[in-house]
Design an enzyme around this catalytic site. Structure first.
Site, short mmCIF file in Angstrom:
data_model
loop_
_atom_site.label_atom_id
_atom_site.label_comp_id
_atom_site.label_asym_id
_atom_site.label_seq_id
_atom_site.Cartn_x
_atom_site.Cartn_y
_atom_site.Cartn_z
N HIS A 46 51.83 42.06 41.15
CA HIS A 46 51.01 42.33 42.28
C HIS A 46 50.00 43.44 41.97
O HIS A 46 49.58 43.64 43.04
CB HIS A 46 51.69 42.08 43.68
CG HIS A 46 52.43 43.54 44.01
ND1 HIS A 46 53.48 43.68 43.20
CD2 HIS A 46 52.22 44.52 44.98
CE1 HIS A 46 54.15 44.79 43.71
NE2 HIS A 46 53.31 45.07 44.78
N HIS B 144 46.11 47.21 43.87
CA HIS B 144 47.22 46.78 44.42
C HIS B 144 46.98 45.72 45.37
O HIS B 144 46.00 45.62 46.37
CB HIS B 144 47.87 48.15 45.24
CG HIS B 144 49.19 47.54 45.91
ND1 HIS B 144 49.43 46.89 46.89
CD2 HIS B 144 50.48 47.86 45.57
CE1 HIS B 144 50.60 46.75 47.09
NE2 HIS B 144 51.42 47.40 46.20
#
Length: 644
Positions: free
Chosen positions: A543, A558
């Site tokens: 992620h 992020h």
């Protein structure tokens, strides 16, 4: 023919690689499981039992010692392969050469070398040792080269997943089929009618397996192609097995899982290697061993498929402990099964079925210990940490080889023995070693795991979250200074609504503790490279990605808040660490529904983690404005005279 940039694999290449995995694991099954059986039961037949037993003891101890020595050679094998440069690539020459030499030498070990041991025992032992270590080293070159070449076949992660699935299927069938065929084939090819076969039967069986291994290696060499890529350039030397042990000693969670897996590995290797002896010398039904091997092939696949389901409902400690308790119950049933085929099969299946799940639990914890070590020690030892499992596997196999030879002598299961010739004392000694020793090993493994492993999935998620927010601050990269007032533009990596970093619902990001930047509330799941850069880190949970621009700017992209808890579910990465990317390349994709259904914030945060080296951070649009991927999102400039 140039293979630069080629990512799509043909079905022929995929099948060729799968056949290579089939032959590779068939060869390993013969080497690790049945060479010892041949040595103890048929190799030495001088007519003098004491001399034969002495030779069996010496040869099996030599094998154990050589396999342990080979552990110290293994790390340098990978380094040598990495540094190989030929028109045929890094890996294929070693797959072909290693596969050819190891197949020929293993076949020679399934002979008495013209009964040389009867003429000059010392010369025989020396020649055997030289042939064995040479065979083992060349097989390691082939094995390491074969599995390491997977990333070189394509740079597309989806293609790799397909190919890896094909290969794992091939290896499962190859390794399992050896157990299915071994005793029926040995007995069929034997010149004498006997329940255990003879030396000729074993040689013919070895000839078939070694031929398959040799042909499969050449098929891989001739029918696959390596893709040239900057990602594959070797940048570090292998530090060796001592370096591995040093890394383990500093990382307590890696150390304890290694100890737990070591005792577990010794236990399952000893019992697994003795199963064929049980069917042959205790039950007198060697062909029935094929039934067990056939069942285990299919149950191994079921076990691997069951793991993701169990891991969602139970903790890793619960899965590990439950699996080993189930295996101990299987040992208990085995100990009292006697000659009852149904009970023996039930017991053996109970012992074998959980092994794939135990392997996966250990693999997950070792993988998680990489971030744990990075968090605790301040540096990342990924390759060293991940190399500990195969080292332990080999050590467990080496110990098993030496122990099994001594057990065979102790129980009288040597040349000329049959089920009817084994004494009551021999049976008792055999069962004690086959069942009690592995049971003790597994019990020790459970105690270590339950008492010492504290790295839970939740703790790992917290550690990864902490590491993400400090990434890029200590990379040791140099920011290029400039004498002009040139500003650098950072494009929006994803489409959505641009917002100030201060609006992000996380104190670390909103207060700039992870660096200055911006955030986007996304309306699309495709994430692109905002500038030309090098990928420096792809987080294991997929992620987040860290990239470094040509001017030294470290950027963290992020996706979401708390999304580390999803453990990669709903995320796909299209890049690897060390890969060179261009502005506009798709680097990551996420499914927004997955994040929202988990009740998490899907905001995409973009921060310059080495912000201290830059100034004049300016958003190109007002907060809340809609922005498309690759639109200008932020400008900044290098601090004059202060770049590091």
């Amino acid at each position: 023919m140039s293979n630069e940039g080629k990512t799509k694999m043909s079905m022929g290449q995929r099948l060729a690689y799968s056949f290579g995995a089939f032959g590779n694991d068939a060869f390993y099954g013969l080497l690790s499981g049945y060479l010892i059986m041949f040595i103890t039961s048929h190799l030495f037949n001088s007519g003098n039992q004491a001399v034969d037993n002495k030779m069996i003891s010496l040869v099996t101890l030599i094998i154990m010692a050589l396999r342990i020595v080979e552990l110290f050679i293994d790390p340098f094998i990978g380094n040598a392969i990495d540094r190989t440069k030929t028109r045929w690539g890094h890996f294929r020459p070693w797959v072909v050469a290693g596969g050819t030499v190891s197949a020929v030498l293993l076949l020679c070990l399934f002979t008495s070398l013209g009964n040389l041991y009867q003429k000059n025992a010392m010369l025989y032992l020396v020649i055997f040792a030289v042939m064995y270590i040479t065979m083992d080293i060349f097989y390691s070159f082939k094995d390491v080269g074969f599995w390491s070449m997977l990333p070189s076949l394509t740079t597309d992660s989806r293609e790799r997943e397909k190919t890896a699935t094909f290969a794992r299927f091939g290896s499962t069938i190859g390794g399992g089929l050896v157990g299915v065929l071994v005793m029926p084939a040995v007995i069929y090819f034997s010149e004498k009618t006997t329940s255990t076969g003879d030396a000729h039967g074993w040689f013919m069986f070895a000839l078939i397996i070694c031929t398959i291994a040799l042909v499969s290696a050449w098929v891989v060499g001739c029918c696959t192609r390596e893709v040239n890529s900057e990602i594959r350039e070797n940048k570090e030397d292998t530090v060796g097995v001592i370096g591995v042990f040093k890394a383990v000693a500093k990382n307590d969670q890696l150390l304890w899982v290694a100890f737990a897996y070591l005792f577990y590995g010794i236990g399952i290797n000893i019992l697994g290697a003795l199963e064929v002896y049980y069917f042959t010398y205790i039950m007198g039904q060697p062909k029935s061993f094929s039934i067990l091997s056939t069942i285990n092939i299919f149950l191994g696949m079921v076990s691997a498929a069951l793991f993701p389901i169990l891991s969602k409902k139970f903790s890793r400690k619960t899965v590990f402990g439950g699996c080993l308790v189930f295996m101990l119950c299987g040992i208990g049933v085995f100990a009292f099964a006697g000659n009852n085929l149904a009970l023996v099969l039930l017991a053996a299946v109970m012992f074998a079925f959980p092994q794939q799940m135990v392997f996966l639990v250990v693999l997950m914890i070792i993988t998680d210990s990489v971030e744990y070590g990075q968090w605790k020690l301040g540096h990342r030892d990924e390759s060293l940490s991940l190399s500990i499992r195969p080292l332990i596997d080999k050590f467990g196999g080496a110990v098993s080889n030496g122990v099994v030879g001594q057990i065979a002598i102790l129980a009288g299961m040597t040349t000329g023995a049959t089920a009817s010739s084994i004494t009551a004392a021999g049976r008792m000694n055999f069962k004690l070693m086959m069942f009690a020793v592995p049971a003790v090993m597994l019990t020790i493994s459970i105690i270590i795991f339950m008492k010492k492993i504290t790295l839970t999935e939740e703790r790992h998620a917290q550690i990864v979250a902490e590491l993400e927010k400090t990434w890029g601050k200590d990379l040791g990269i140099s920011v290029k200074n400039t004498s002009s007032d040139e500003k650098f533009s950072v494009k929006a990596p994803v489409s959505g609504n641009l917002i100030e970093l201060s609006e992000v619902n996380d104190d670390v990001f909103s207060k700039g503790k992870a660096g200055l930047g911006f955030a986007i509330r996304p309306n699309d799941g495709r994430v692109y490279a905002p500038f030309d850069a090098t990928v420096r880190q792809v987080f294991s949970t997929r992620h987040a990605v860290g990239i470094v621009a040509d001017n030294g700017m470290a950027l963290l992209i992020h996706v979401g808040l708390g999304t580390v808890a999803l453990k990669g579910t709903g995320f796909v990465t299209y890049v690897e660490e060390g890969q060179r990317i261009s502005q506009g390349d798709e680097i990551l994709e996420f499914w927004d529904d997955t994040i929202r259904k988990a009740g998490l914030d899907d905001t995409v945060i973009v921060t310059v983690t080495n912000s201290d080296n830059f100034e004049d951070f300016t958003l190109k649009q007002k907060s809340g404005a809609e922005i498309k991927a690759m639109d200008d999102a932020m400008e900044l400039r290098v601090k004059k005279g202060e770049a590091k």
